[in-house]
Design an enzyme around this catalytic site. Structure first.
Site, PDB file in Angstrom:
ATOM      1  N   HIS A  17       0.853  -1.186   0.000  1.00 46.07           N
ATOM      2  CA  HIS A  17       0.000   0.000   0.000  1.00 46.07           C
ATOM      3  C   HIS A  17       0.894   1.243   0.000  1.00 46.07           C
ATOM      4  O   HIS A  17       2.127   1.144   0.008  1.00 46.07           O
ATOM      5  CB  HIS A  17      -0.976  -0.012   1.170  1.00 46.07           C
ATOM      6  CG  HIS A  17      -0.328  -0.166   2.521  1.00 46.07           C
ATOM      7  ND1 HIS A  17       0.483   0.796   3.061  1.00 46.07           N
ATOM      8  CD2 HIS A  17      -0.358  -1.181   3.423  1.00 46.07           C
ATOM      9  CE1 HIS A  17       0.909   0.390   4.252  1.00 46.07           C
ATOM     10  NE2 HIS A  17       0.426  -0.816   4.488  1.00 46.07           N
ATOM     11  N   HIS A  20       3.907   1.623   2.371  1.00 45.43           N
ATOM     12  CA  HIS A  20       5.120   0.913   1.961  1.00 45.43           C
ATOM     13  C   HIS A  20       5.869   1.713   0.890  1.00 45.43           C
ATOM     14  O   HIS A  20       7.087   1.808   0.903  1.00 45.43           O
ATOM     15  CB  HIS A  20       4.780  -0.469   1.400  1.00 45.43           C
ATOM     16  CG  HIS A  20       4.183  -1.408   2.411  1.00 45.43           C
ATOM     17  ND1 HIS A  20       2.924  -1.935   2.267  1.00 45.43           N
ATOM     18  CD2 HIS A  20       4.653  -1.905   3.574  1.00 45.43           C
ATOM     19  CE1 HIS A  20       2.661  -2.728   3.299  1.00 45.43           C
ATOM     20  NE2 HIS A  20       3.695  -2.722   4.118  1.00 45.43           N
ATOM     21  N   CYS A 125      -1.155 -10.396  20.664  1.00 46.22           N
ATOM     22  CA  CYS A 125      -1.891  -9.956  19.472  1.00 46.22           C
ATOM     23  C   CYS A 125      -1.416 -10.776  18.279  1.00 46.22           C
ATOM     24  O   CYS A 125      -0.253 -10.679  17.884  1.00 46.22           O
ATOM     25  CB  CYS A 125      -1.668  -8.470  19.176  1.00 46.22           C
ATOM     26  SG  CYS A 125      -2.360  -8.001  17.559  1.00 46.22           S
ATOM     27  N   CYS A 128       0.028  -8.609  15.342  1.00 50.21           N
ATOM     28  CA  CYS A 128       1.386  -8.088  15.549  1.00 50.21           C
ATOM     29  C   CYS A 128       2.383  -9.232  15.707  1.00 50.21           C
ATOM     30  O   CYS A 128       3.582  -9.021  15.607  1.00 50.21           O
ATOM     31  CB  CYS A 128       1.494  -7.280  16.838  1.00 50.21           C
ATOM     32  SG  CYS A 128       0.517  -5.809  16.890  1.00 50.21           S
ATOM     33  N   CYS A 143      -5.429  -4.569  21.454  1.00 51.07           N
ATOM     34  CA  CYS A 143      -4.110  -4.222  20.917  1.00 51.07           C
ATOM     35  C   CYS A 143      -4.043  -2.720  20.634  1.00 51.07           C
ATOM     36  O   CYS A 143      -4.952  -2.173  20.011  1.00 51.07           O
ATOM     37  CB  CYS A 143      -3.885  -4.997  19.621  1.00 51.07           C
ATOM     38  SG  CYS A 143      -2.491  -4.397  18.677  1.00 51.07           S
ATOM     39  N   HIS A 146      -3.821  -2.610  16.527  1.00 51.16           N
ATOM     40  CA  HIS A 146      -4.925  -3.149  15.720  1.00 51.16           C
ATOM     41  C   HIS A 146      -6.287  -3.014  16.387  1.00 51.16           C
ATOM     42  O   HIS A 146      -7.316  -3.248  15.741  1.00 51.16           O
ATOM     43  CB  HIS A 146      -4.647  -4.621  15.388  1.00 51.16           C
ATOM     44  CG  HIS A 146      -3.409  -4.800  14.566  1.00 51.16           C
ATOM     45  ND1 HIS A 146      -2.199  -5.183  15.099  1.00 51.16           N
ATOM     46  CD2 HIS A 146      -3.190  -4.575  13.253  1.00 51.16           C
ATOM     47  CE1 HIS A 146      -1.301  -5.222  14.142  1.00 51.16           C
ATOM     48  NE2 HIS A 146      -1.864  -4.848  13.017  1.00 51.16           N
ATOM     49  N   LYS A 296      -7.127   7.705   9.558  1.00 53.64           N
ATOM     50  CA  LYS A 296      -6.389   6.535   9.091  1.00 53.64           C
ATOM     51  C   LYS A 296      -6.971   6.112   7.738  1.00 53.64           C
ATOM     52  O   LYS A 296      -8.189   6.102   7.569  1.00 53.64           O
ATOM     53  CB  LYS A 296      -6.580   5.421  10.121  1.00 53.64           C
ATOM     54  CG  LYS A 296      -5.686   4.225   9.946  1.00 53.64           C
ATOM     55  CD  LYS A 296      -5.953   3.262  11.120  1.00 53.64           C
ATOM     56  CE  LYS A 296      -4.999   2.117  11.209  1.00 53.64           C
ATOM     57  NZ  LYS A 296      -4.741   1.337  10.052  1.00 53.64           N
ATOM     58  N   LYS A 299     -10.368   1.591   3.365  1.00 49.21           N
ATOM     59  CA  LYS A 299     -11.224   1.456   2.187  1.00 49.21           C
ATOM     60  C   LYS A 299     -12.654   1.856   2.512  1.00 49.21           C
ATOM     61  O   LYS A 299     -13.327   2.501   1.725  1.00 49.21           O
ATOM     62  CB  LYS A 299     -11.179   0.006   1.676  1.00 49.21           C
ATOM     63  CG  LYS A 299      -9.855  -0.318   0.994  1.00 49.21           C
ATOM     64  CD  LYS A 299     -10.057  -1.265  -0.186  1.00 49.21           C
ATOM     65  CE  LYS A 299      -8.747  -1.482  -0.933  1.00 49.21           C
ATOM     66  NZ  LYS A 299      -7.902  -2.482  -0.286  1.00 49.21           N
TER      67      LYS A 299
HETATM   68  O1  ME8 Z   1       5.922  -3.860  10.366  1.00 54.00           O
HETATM   69  N1  ME8 Z   1       2.188   5.163   6.502  1.00 54.00           N
HETATM   70  O2  ME8 Z   1       5.737  -4.794   8.264  1.00 54.00           O
HETATM   71  P1  ME8 Z   1       4.561  -3.914   7.649  1.00 54.00           P
HETATM   72  C1  ME8 Z   1       3.523   5.083   6.541  1.00 54.00           C
HETATM   73  N2  ME8 Z   1       7.299  -6.787   8.925  1.00 54.00           N
HETATM   74  N3  ME8 Z   1       4.188   3.944   6.774  1.00 54.00           N
HETATM   75  C2  ME8 Z   1       3.486   2.834   6.997  1.00 54.00           C
HETATM   76  C3  ME8 Z   1       2.076   2.842   6.977  1.00 54.00           C
HETATM   77  C4  ME8 Z   1       1.415   4.088   6.702  1.00 54.00           C
HETATM   78  N4  ME8 Z   1       0.099   4.222   6.631  1.00 54.00           N
HETATM   79  N5  ME8 Z   1       1.676   1.573   7.238  1.00 54.00           N
HETATM   80  C5  ME8 Z   1       2.793   0.822   7.409  1.00 54.00           C
HETATM   81  C6  ME8 Z   1       6.232  -4.697   9.537  1.00 54.00           C
HETATM   82  N6  ME8 Z   1       3.889   1.574   7.264  1.00 54.00           N
HETATM   83  C7  ME8 Z   1       7.319  -5.714   9.861  1.00 54.00           C
HETATM   84  C8  ME8 Z   1       8.660  -4.998   9.862  1.00 54.00           C
HETATM   85  S1  ME8 Z   1      11.332  -4.949  10.016  1.00 54.00           S
HETATM   86  C9  ME8 Z   1      12.527  -5.974  10.591  1.00 54.00           C
HETATM   87  C10 ME8 Z   1       9.857  -5.887  10.144  1.00 54.00           C
HETATM   88  C11 ME8 Z   1       5.300   1.150   7.409  1.00 54.00           C
HETATM   89  O3  ME8 Z   1       4.358  -4.473   6.288  1.00 54.00           O
HETATM   90  C12 ME8 Z   1       5.562   0.491   8.751  1.00 54.00           C
HETATM   91  O4  ME8 Z   1       5.690   1.457   9.750  1.00 54.00           O
HETATM   92  O5  ME8 Z   1       3.402  -3.866   8.581  1.00 54.00           O
HETATM   93  C13 ME8 Z   1       6.844  -0.270   8.478  1.00 54.00           C
HETATM   94  O6  ME8 Z   1       7.978   0.558   8.640  1.00 54.00           O
HETATM   95  C14 ME8 Z   1       6.687  -0.672   7.009  1.00 54.00           C
HETATM   96  O7  ME8 Z   1       5.624   0.145   6.476  1.00 54.00           O
HETATM   97  C15 ME8 Z   1       6.333  -2.143   6.847  1.00 54.00           C
HETATM   98  O8  ME8 Z   1       5.152  -2.433   7.569  1.00 54.00           O
END
Ligand code: ME8
Length: 500
Positions: A17, A20, A125, A128, A143, A146, A296, A299
């Site tokens: 999304h 990322h 959780c 998480c 949580c 979440h 936040k 959808k």
């Molecule tokens: O946390 N705005 O994975 P993830 C900005 N696998 N950044 C965001 C966001 C948003 N709305 N939503 C998520 C994980 N992120 C673990 C990490 S690292 C060793 C393991 C950011 O797929 C989130 O903060 O949930 C994180 O840095 C990254 O996307 C991956 O999130």
């Protein structure tokens, strides 16, 4: 000088999304900027494929976790390519080589006496894949991230002696006041340490979807330990036949979102200390992208900005620019299509794109298509002199939006310069031919300098423009004393208005 920079690795229980994309783009700006400075850069991104979130999502779909991981990892790789992220490697934690290295490191933690077997009970959780400590749990045992109800869980597993690192962590924070940036997240992490550290559950007995514990194969490692270690393991095998660890470790910057602060600034350095490995230099924490209404993104609220829709309408560079410009790096920010359109039309098309076409057209018309090799305007030169150092200083602190603003001030300055010096008026007077050459050499040089500075943010459009200016080989960052003598060529508008 080496520079090792990483993003968090994304869970493959869902598809990519905009959050990322945002993190990948910001990290890419840092990597590209350092390469421009001639540093030896290694940039890592990838996917986090083990643990309960992925196992649960696969179960819900009735497929093997590896099948789900393969499918979604491919989506993340596609996103990275579509955004022109310049990563040197894409790690997937289900890679056998990663698992082997995780086992080596954590065996060392075990051999050094930082593990013990115990009974763990706590509020857990499953989204998480994390047990929550009392002071973070929301009312109704929910949580904090979440907001779903937590479950009470108990199992015998191996523990990591996090409590043994209370003092070493306090020392790390005292000695490296910029270990966590921005400052308020440093304070938050330090307060968490100060509140007293409890030992952590290191393994899971009920799960099979993870890296097997070498000294007790009935267990797998808790997914966060396996995931954090990606930053270290990748260097060991990313390049065939070469261990890059001595060249790039310790990492310079881990870029992460604010929800995973504790893992990166407390658990991660403690684990490295336990294994006798040097800690990273900085953890940089960015904010969250919110929907256009400031809530936040979701959808059901209809406030989601779809990265692929923006890419289709406006292109990769416009999305990169918009996110770096509109959401101050380090804070939360609302994003939406109206904002993209406003930045695209107002700044990319009207300011930068227009400056480019005017400059090229005037050089074609008045200088037979060649940038005059005469002295540039000393006043403009003075106004640009501080730019490279200023960008370096801001990007050292990962202030990506502030550095972009510095560049944009110069784009606007060049547009004003065109109006002030009115080359079309100079061209009417043969006695002012010298002045005209100086003005056009200065404009071309200014446009070249801002475009070089912008390559980290907009790699494609700047490459097209530098090429059209005949400046592809002139990547020096300073505003030069002379015109660079390039042969210009007319190009279609860089940011066509019809795209909207
Ligand atoms: O946390 N705005 O994975 P993830 C900005 N696998 N950044 C965001 C966001 C948003 N709305 N939503 C998520 C994980 N992120 C673990 C990490 S690292 C060793 C393991 C950011 O797929 C989130 O903060 O949930 C994180 O840095 C990254 O996307 C991956 O999130």
């Amino acid at each position: 000088m080496s520079f090792y920079v990483t993003t968090a690795i994304s869970y493959v229980n869902g598809v990519p999304h905009l959050g990322h994309a945002y993190e990948a783009i910001g990290t890419d700006v840092l990597a590209r900027h350092r390469r421009l400075r001639g540093e030896d850069v290694f940039f890592l991104t990838g996917t986090d494929e083990h643990g309960e979130p992925v196992a649960d999502a696969a179960r819900a779909e009735g497929v093997e976790p590896q099948v789900l991981a393969d499918r979604n990892a491919a989506r993340f790789q596609d996103m990275v390519a579509a955004l022109e992220i310049s990563n040197d490697f894409f790690i997937r934690t289900t890679d056998e080589r990663h698992a082997v290295r995780v086992q080596q490191v954590l065996q060392r933690v075990h051999d050094r006496g930082y593990t013990y077997k115990g009974l763990y009970e706590g509020w857990y959780c499953p989204r998480c894949a994390d047990f929550k400590v009392e002071n973070e749990i929301l009312d109704g045992n929910r949580c904090p991230i979440h907001e779903i109800e937590l479950t009470r869980e108990q199992e015998e597993n191996w523990f990591f002696r996090l409590s043994a690192f209370q003092e070493p962590l306090e020392r790390l924070f005292a000695e490296q006041p910029d270990f966590v940036m921005p400052q308020h997240h440093y304070n938050e992490a330090r307060a968490f340490i100060g509140s007293g550290l409890q030992d952590l559950s290191l393994t899971r007995a009920r799960m099979r979807w993870g890296v097997v514990v070498p000294w007790d194969p009935r267990h797998v490692f808790y997914v966060w330990f396996d995931a954090l270690l990606n930053y270290y393991t990748a260097l060991w095998y990313a390049r065939e036949g070469e261990d890059l660890t001595p060249r790039y470790w310790p990492a310079n910057v881990h870029v992460i979102g604010k929800d995973i602060l504790k893992f990166h600034t407390v658990f991660w350095p403690a684990m490295l200390m336990a294994a006798g490995i040097e800690c990273p230099r900085h953890v940089f924490v960015h904010g969250f992208l919110l929907g256009s209404d400031g809530r936040k993104m979701s959808k059901s609220l209809g406030n989601v900005l779809d990265p692929f829709e923006v890419l289709e309408r406006y292109g990769t560079d416009a999305l990169r620019f918009y996110l770096m410009r509109d959401v101050v790096w380090g804070a939360d920010g609302a994003v939406g299509m109206d904002g993209v359109r406003a930045r695209y039309e107002g700044e990319l098309a009207n300011e930068y794109g227009n400056l480019a076409s005017r400059t090229i057209n005037m050089i074609e018309r008045y200088c037979e298509g060649t940038v005059p090799t005469v002295a540039t305007d000393p006043q403009l030169r003075a106004e640009f002199a501080a730019l490279p150092a200023r960008i370096d200083e801001l990007l050292e602190r990962v202030e990506l939006s502030a550095a972009l603003e510095e560049i944009w001030v110069r784009v606007r300055r060049l547009n004003r310069y065109v109006e002030e010096r009115a080359p079309w008026t100079l061209a009417r007077d043969p006695e002012r031919a010298g002045e005209l050459a100086m003005v056009l050499a200065s404009l071309a040089e200014g446009l070249r300098a801002v475009s070089v500075a912008l390559t980290a943010y907009m790699p494609s459009k700047t490459a097209v423009l530098l090429d059209a200016l005949g400046a592809s080989a002139h990547t020096e960052r300073e505003f030069g004393e002379h015109g660079f003598g390039g042969r210009v060529s007319a190009i279609p508008p860089l940011f066509p208005k019809t795209a909207a």
